[in-house]
Design a protein around this motif. Structure first.
Motif, PDB file in Angstrom:
ATOM      1  N   MET A  56       0.823  -1.221   0.000  1.00 24.17           N
ATOM      2  CA  MET A  56       0.000   0.000   0.000  1.00 24.17           C
ATOM      3  C   MET A  56       0.849   1.258   0.000  1.00 24.17           C
ATOM      4  O   MET A  56       0.518   2.232  -0.673  1.00 24.17           O
ATOM      5  N   LEU A  57       1.929   1.256   0.775  1.00 27.63           N
ATOM      6  CA  LEU A  57       2.780   2.439   0.837  1.00 27.63           C
ATOM      7  C   LEU A  57       3.458   2.731  -0.499  1.00 27.63           C
ATOM      8  O   LEU A  57       3.803   3.873  -0.791  1.00 27.63           O
ATOM      9  N   ILE A  58       3.637   1.720  -1.311  1.00 26.22           N
ATOM     10  CA  ILE A  58       4.244   1.920  -2.627  1.00 26.22           C
ATOM     11  C   ILE A  58       3.185   2.244  -3.676  1.00 26.22           C
ATOM     12  O   ILE A  58       3.346   3.170  -4.474  1.00 26.22           O
ATOM     13  N   LEU A  59       2.088   1.503  -3.686  1.00 29.31           N
ATOM     14  CA  LEU A  59       1.122   1.624  -4.779  1.00 29.31           C
ATOM     15  C   LEU A  59       0.155   2.798  -4.659  1.00 29.31           C
ATOM     16  O   LEU A  59      -0.222   3.379  -5.684  1.00 29.31           O
ATOM     17  N   ASN A  60      -0.284   3.170  -3.464  1.00 31.15           N
ATOM     18  CA  ASN A  60      -1.261   4.258  -3.338  1.00 31.15           C
ATOM     19  C   ASN A  60      -0.755   5.583  -3.906  1.00 31.15           C
ATOM     20  O   ASN A  60      -1.464   6.226  -4.674  1.00 31.15           O
ATOM     21  N   PRO A  61       0.469   6.026  -3.576  1.00 28.10           N
ATOM     22  CA  PRO A  61       0.945   7.264  -4.203  1.00 28.10           C
ATOM     23  C   PRO A  61       1.148   7.138  -5.717  1.00 28.10           C
ATOM     24  O   PRO A  61       0.909   8.089  -6.461  1.00 28.10           O
ATOM     25  N   LEU A  62       1.566   5.965  -6.169  1.00 27.58           N
ATOM     26  CA  LEU A  62       1.753   5.775  -7.611  1.00 27.58           C
ATOM     27  C   LEU A  62       0.436   5.860  -8.361  1.00 27.58           C
ATOM     28  O   LEU A  62       0.365   6.462  -9.449  1.00 27.58           O
ATOM     29  N   VAL A  63      -0.599   5.270  -7.821  1.00 31.16           N
ATOM     30  CA  VAL A  63      -1.904   5.310  -8.475  1.00 31.16           C
ATOM     31  C   VAL A  63      -2.457   6.734  -8.508  1.00 31.16           C
ATOM     32  O   VAL A  63      -2.993   7.177  -9.534  1.00 31.16           O
ATOM     33  N   ALA A  64      -2.304   7.468  -7.415  1.00 34.37           N
ATOM     34  CA  ALA A  64      -2.762   8.859  -7.395  1.00 34.37           C
ATOM     35  C   ALA A  64      -1.989   9.688  -8.409  1.00 34.37           C
ATOM     36  O   ALA A  64      -2.563  10.540  -9.101  1.00 34.37           O
ATOM     37  N   HIS A  65      -0.692   9.445  -8.530  1.00 30.88           N
ATOM     38  CA  HIS A  65       0.113  10.158  -9.522  1.00 30.88           C
ATOM     39  C   HIS A  65      -0.337   9.827 -10.937  1.00 30.88           C
ATOM     40  O   HIS A  65      -0.423  10.713 -11.792  1.00 30.88           O
ATOM     41  N   MET A  66      -0.634   8.558 -11.190  1.00 36.39           N
ATOM     42  CA  MET A  66      -1.078   8.158 -12.527  1.00 36.39           C
ATOM     43  C   MET A  66      -2.414   8.798 -12.884  1.00 36.39           C
ATOM     44  O   MET A  66      -2.623   9.229 -14.023  1.00 36.39           O
ATOM     45  N   ILE A  67      -3.322   8.900 -11.932  1.00 34.27           N
ATOM     46  CA  ILE A  67      -4.614   9.538 -12.183  1.00 34.27           C
ATOM     47  C   ILE A  67      -4.425  11.024 -12.473  1.00 34.27           C
ATOM     48  O   ILE A  67      -4.997  11.566 -13.423  1.00 34.27           O
ATOM     49  N   ALA A  68      -3.598  11.689 -11.668  1.00 33.15           N
ATOM     50  CA  ALA A  68      -3.359  13.128 -11.878  1.00 33.15           C
ATOM     51  C   ALA A  68      -2.648  13.365 -13.200  1.00 33.15           C
ATOM     52  O   ALA A  68      -2.977  14.312 -13.932  1.00 33.15           O
ATOM     53  N   ARG A  69      -1.689  12.535 -13.536  1.00 33.10           N
ATOM     54  CA  ARG A  69      -0.964  12.708 -14.800  1.00 33.10           C
ATOM     55  C   ARG A  69      -1.872  12.486 -16.001  1.00 33.10           C
ATOM     56  O   ARG A  69      -1.804  13.215 -16.984  1.00 33.10           O
TER      57      ARG A  69
END
Length: 87
Positions: A56-69
């Motif tokens: 979770m600590l790795i994937l949650n920020p990555l997913v939010a970044h992908m949505i924003a990008r």
């Protein structure tokens, strides 16, 4: 989590709402999992929970970044006060 909900309604910008909601999601889930770790003690189950925390600590920020990008690349514009400040 209550402060996160207030933050979601307070911000009028999609990107800021996404930031707040991803933080609320991560911290809320971590709090629940840490509670489970305390409740069940040390064992095989707690190892699984620690693995879930790491993922979770790795994937949650990555997913939010992908949505924003993807929103940025598709041309979604800023709205409200933040857009006026960036002009």
């Amino acid at each position: 989590m209550l402060f996160g909900v207030v933050g979601i309604f307070r911000f009028e910008n999609f990107y800021l709402r996404l930031l707040v909601s991803s933080k609320v999601d991560t911290v809320g889930a971590l709090t629940l999992i840490i509670g489970l770790l305390i409740r069940h003690g040390i064992g095989y189950f707690s190892g699984k929970l620690l693995l879930i925390i790491g993922i979770m600590l790795i994937l949650n920020p990555l997913v939010a970044h992908m949505i924003a990008r993807s929103a940025y690349l598709s041309g979604y514009k800023l709205e409200g006060k933040q857009a006026e400040e960036n002009i």
